[in-house]
Structures are given as C-alpha cells and as structure tokens.
Design an enzyme around this catalytic site. Structure first.
Site, PDB file in Angstrom:
ATOM      1  N   GLY A   1     101.537  43.824  63.874  1.00 41.63           N
ATOM      2  CA  GLY A   1     102.696  44.644  64.653  1.00 41.63           C
ATOM      3  C   GLY A   1     103.965  43.850  65.271  1.00 41.63           C
ATOM      4  O   GLY A   1     104.468  44.439  66.096  1.00 41.63           O
TER       5      GLY A   1
ATOM      6  N   ASN B   1      96.890  52.151  55.732  1.00 36.62           N
ATOM      7  CA  ASN B   1      97.162  51.969  54.186  1.00 36.62           C
ATOM      8  C   ASN B   1      95.895  51.871  53.577  1.00 36.62           C
ATOM      9  O   ASN B   1      94.667  51.368  54.286  1.00 36.62           O
ATOM     10  CB  ASN B   1      98.011  50.861  53.801  1.00 36.62           C
TER      11      ASN B   1
ATOM     12  N   SER C   1     101.289  39.498  53.236  1.00 36.03           N
ATOM     13  CA  SER C   1     100.859  39.858  51.975  1.00 36.03           C
ATOM     14  C   SER C   1     100.777  41.388  51.768  1.00 36.03           C
ATOM     15  O   SER C   1     100.090  42.040  52.638  1.00 36.03           O
ATOM     16  CB  SER C   1      99.632  39.280  51.674  1.00 36.03           C
TER      17      SER C   1
ATOM     18  N   GLY D   1     104.721  42.279  58.425  1.00 34.47           N
ATOM     19  CA  GLY D   1     104.105  43.052  57.640  1.00 34.47           C
ATOM     20  C   GLY D   1     104.676  44.348  57.733  1.00 34.47           C
ATOM     21  O   GLY D   1     105.689  44.905  57.048  1.00 34.47           O
TER      22      GLY D   1
ATOM     23  N   GLY E   1      98.281  40.537  47.222  1.00 34.06           N
ATOM     24  CA  GLY E   1      96.938  39.747  46.653  1.00 34.06           C
ATOM     25  C   GLY E   1      96.738  39.728  45.196  1.00 34.06           C
ATOM     26  O   GLY E   1      96.929  40.807  44.837  1.00 34.06           O
TER      27      GLY E   1
ATOM     28  N   LEU F   1      94.183  47.093  46.862  1.00 39.29           N
ATOM     29  CA  LEU F   1      94.418  45.723  46.013  1.00 39.29           C
ATOM     30  C   LEU F   1      95.021  46.034  44.688  1.00 39.29           C
ATOM     31  O   LEU F   1      94.720  45.255  43.762  1.00 39.29           O
ATOM     32  CB  LEU F   1      93.114  44.884  46.015  1.00 39.29           C
TER      33      LEU F   1
ATOM     34  N   GLY G   1     100.472  47.580  62.267  1.00 40.07           N
ATOM     35  CA  GLY G   1     101.722  47.938  63.068  1.00 40.07           C
ATOM     36  C   GLY G   1     101.515  47.585  64.774  1.00 40.07           C
ATOM     37  O   GLY G   1     100.423  47.129  64.893  1.00 40.07           O
TER      38      GLY G   1
ATOM     39  N   CYS H   1      89.739  42.292  53.237  1.00 37.67           N
ATOM     40  CA  CYS H   1      90.577  43.589  52.662  1.00 37.67           C
ATOM     41  C   CYS H   1      89.718  44.708  53.162  1.00 37.67           C
ATOM     42  O   CYS H   1      88.558  44.799  52.816  1.00 37.67           O
ATOM     43  CB  CYS H   1      90.637  43.690  51.131  1.00 37.67           C
TER      44      CYS H   1
END
Ligand code: RRO
Length: 301
Positions: free
Chosen positions: A243, A69, A23, A264, A46, A73, A216, A129
């Site tokens: 990752g 990051n 996501s 991702g 999300g 959201l 990652g 999150c």
C-alpha cells in the site's frame, strides 16, 4: 546542503535508493525503462519452471481501499524467460532481483541454477502466492519447508536470497528467525492478503480464480505492524511492501524498520509513482537536513 544519500546496501549489492517495484506490478520491464532506470531495483513478475496461463478472468477487483488480484502466476516459464527476457533486462541500469515460485521445494533450487548469471543481483523467493493451489502461501505457513527451501537455494548461489512471506502466519517471528538462520540476505514483508469478493448479482465469487490477494492502502497498517515486530528481533534487512502510494507512506515503512520498500498497486494507477516517491524522499531529506536516509531506518521512538 549536498544531495541526500539514498543508497542502501544489502550484502554486496548497493541499491542507488530504497525504492523497488513489487513483483507483478511492472511486468517484465517491457515499458517505461526511464522509470526502471531510476529505481534502486526492479523485480519482474514471478517465474516458474513451466509456463502458466494463469487464472480465468476477471483477475482484478478494485475497491475503495485497495485491489484484489487473482492472476495465478501467469508467466512464460523459465526457459522462455532466460532466452528472451533476461537478456533485455541486462540493458537496464538498476539492480535486478528475480522473483521465483515453485510448487515443490526442489523447484526453487532448479530455478536458481537456470537463472543465476551476471545480470541478476538476487532472488526473491515467493513463498506466499495466495492464488495457486499448491505451494504458494502454504510454504510460508510451514517453517520446515521454509528452512529446506533456503538450505537448498543457498547451496546454489551466493547472491541475495530474499524470501517473500505471507501475511497469514502461525508464528511470524519464528518464521523470520528461520529465514535469518538459514542464510536469507533479507526478507520481504508482506505479500497480499487472501481475500474473497462477492458478486451480488450472480451470487458468485467475483474473481475467476474464486479468491484473490488484497493489496493497496488497506493493508499498509498491518504490513507496518509486521515489519516493526520482526525488526525488533532480526538483524537482516526487511524489504517492506503493502500500500505505498506516496513518499510519506515510504517514510512510514523506513521508520517502522524497512531498509528498502516495494511499490506495487500504485504502479497500476500511475507507473510514474516510484519516481515521485524517490523525488519526495530526496526533497524531504533535504528540507529536514537528513544527509543519509539509512539513519531513519527503525527510528520510531
Ligand atoms: O500471480 C498472482 O496471482 C500473485 C502472486 Br504470484 C503473488 O505473489 N501475489 C499476488 O498477490 N498475486
């Protein structure tokens, strides 16, 4: 040899292959439908009850082993999503799993009530999150909240319910057990790791949201560890995340116990990575004469 069978089933949902998007790494599916249509499933960014503008910039820091990051959201809220985005997702030829995030326990059930419908195969409950002040990662750290969220959401839908757990835990196995006992269809492991990046020039945190989540290649060995530990004690499937850059990484996840996996950070570098991974897995199974990828799940000796 016949084409290897990459299909994976969770409950009543059959995924054409084990590759999903993580996501937030493929937006709301606006671009590259040709990629999304080849995936086992698509998990959009999300969704929350109310729209969110997200955190101030900069929102991404790129390092040698991964990225941090701090998106916060950002999303247009459930009403806009339901009216304007969800209908477009019905044109995709892949399973749609909606990632939902609440700031209070009841919000998860409300979101499902609004979102449930024929386009949707299931819900990934974002209990992890790292970039919001309320809820988010703190849900994952409180087994009672996790149990309550699952009880309330289970009342709302028979579709797949997939809690996405944090890599910051007091007792991962206890948490995983609760997820299973309270009716989860699978669990996703792991979300990004809370992180701080320092800007040496300004003597300040680099990210506008101050802290962020690391994803990652740097987190892959830790994610594999979590998955392998949980797989020892759980019957429900695990969706691995963290990752995965190529098909060899994906194979590591499958061997360590993941039934499906999410790509991702790699999408941010090359949005065609998921296709390369699926093709790589097919080639590998063909060359090794493995007729069915399911037989490789949890096969570490
Ligand atoms: O939006 C984000 O900042 C974010 C979320 Br919701 C999440 O679950 N994981 C992450 O790394 N970033």
């Amino acid at each position: 040899m016949l084409e290897p069978d990459l299909r994976i089933r969770i409950g009543e949902v059959e995924f054409s292959n084990p590759c999903l998007t993580a996501s937030g790494t493929y937006g709301f599916g606006e671009r590259f439908p040709q990629v999304l249509n080849r995936l086992g499933g698509f998990i959009p960014k999300g969704i929350t009850l109310l729209p969110r503008v997200g955190n101030p910039p900069p929102r991404i820091w790129e390092g040698s082993g991964g990225i941090v990051n701090s998106i916060g959201l950002e999303n247009p809220g459930v009403i806009y999503f339901t009216n304007n985005i969800l209908p477009k997702l019905s044109h995709l030829n892949t399973k749609i799993i909606l990632n939902i995030a609440g700031f209070a326990i009841e919000e998860f059930a409300t979101l499902i009530k609004i979102l449930d419908g024929p386009v949707v195969s299931g819900f990934e409950l974002n209990l992890s999150c790292p970039n919001v002040p309320d809820g988010g990662i703190s849900f994952s750290q409180n087994p009672k909240s996790v149990a309550k969220i699952l009880q309330e959401t289970r009342k709302m839908t028979r579709k797949l319910l997939i809690p996405k757990l944090s890599p910051v835990f007091n007792n991962l196995l206890e948490l995983a057990h609760i997820c299973e006992e309270e009716g989860s269809s699978a669990i996703t492991l792991i979300n990004s790791l809370p992180s701080l990046v320092v800007d040496l020039e300004r003597f300040q945190p680099f990210l506008g949201g101050r802290t962020g989540g690391l994803s990652g290649p740097a987190i892959k060995p830790f994610a594999l560890y979590c998955i392998n530990k949980v797989k020892e004690v759980l019957k429900i499937p695990i969706i691995g995340c963290g990752g995965i850059m190529n098909y060899q990484d994906a194979l590591e996840y499958i061997l360590a116990g993941a039934s499906l996996f999410q790509v991702g950070s790699a999408n941010l570098i090359n949005p065609f990575t998921p296709i390369e991974i699926i093709e790589g897995l097919k080639r590998y199974c063909r060359e090794k004469e493995f007729p069915d990828i399911k037989r490789l799940i949890n096969k570490l000796s």
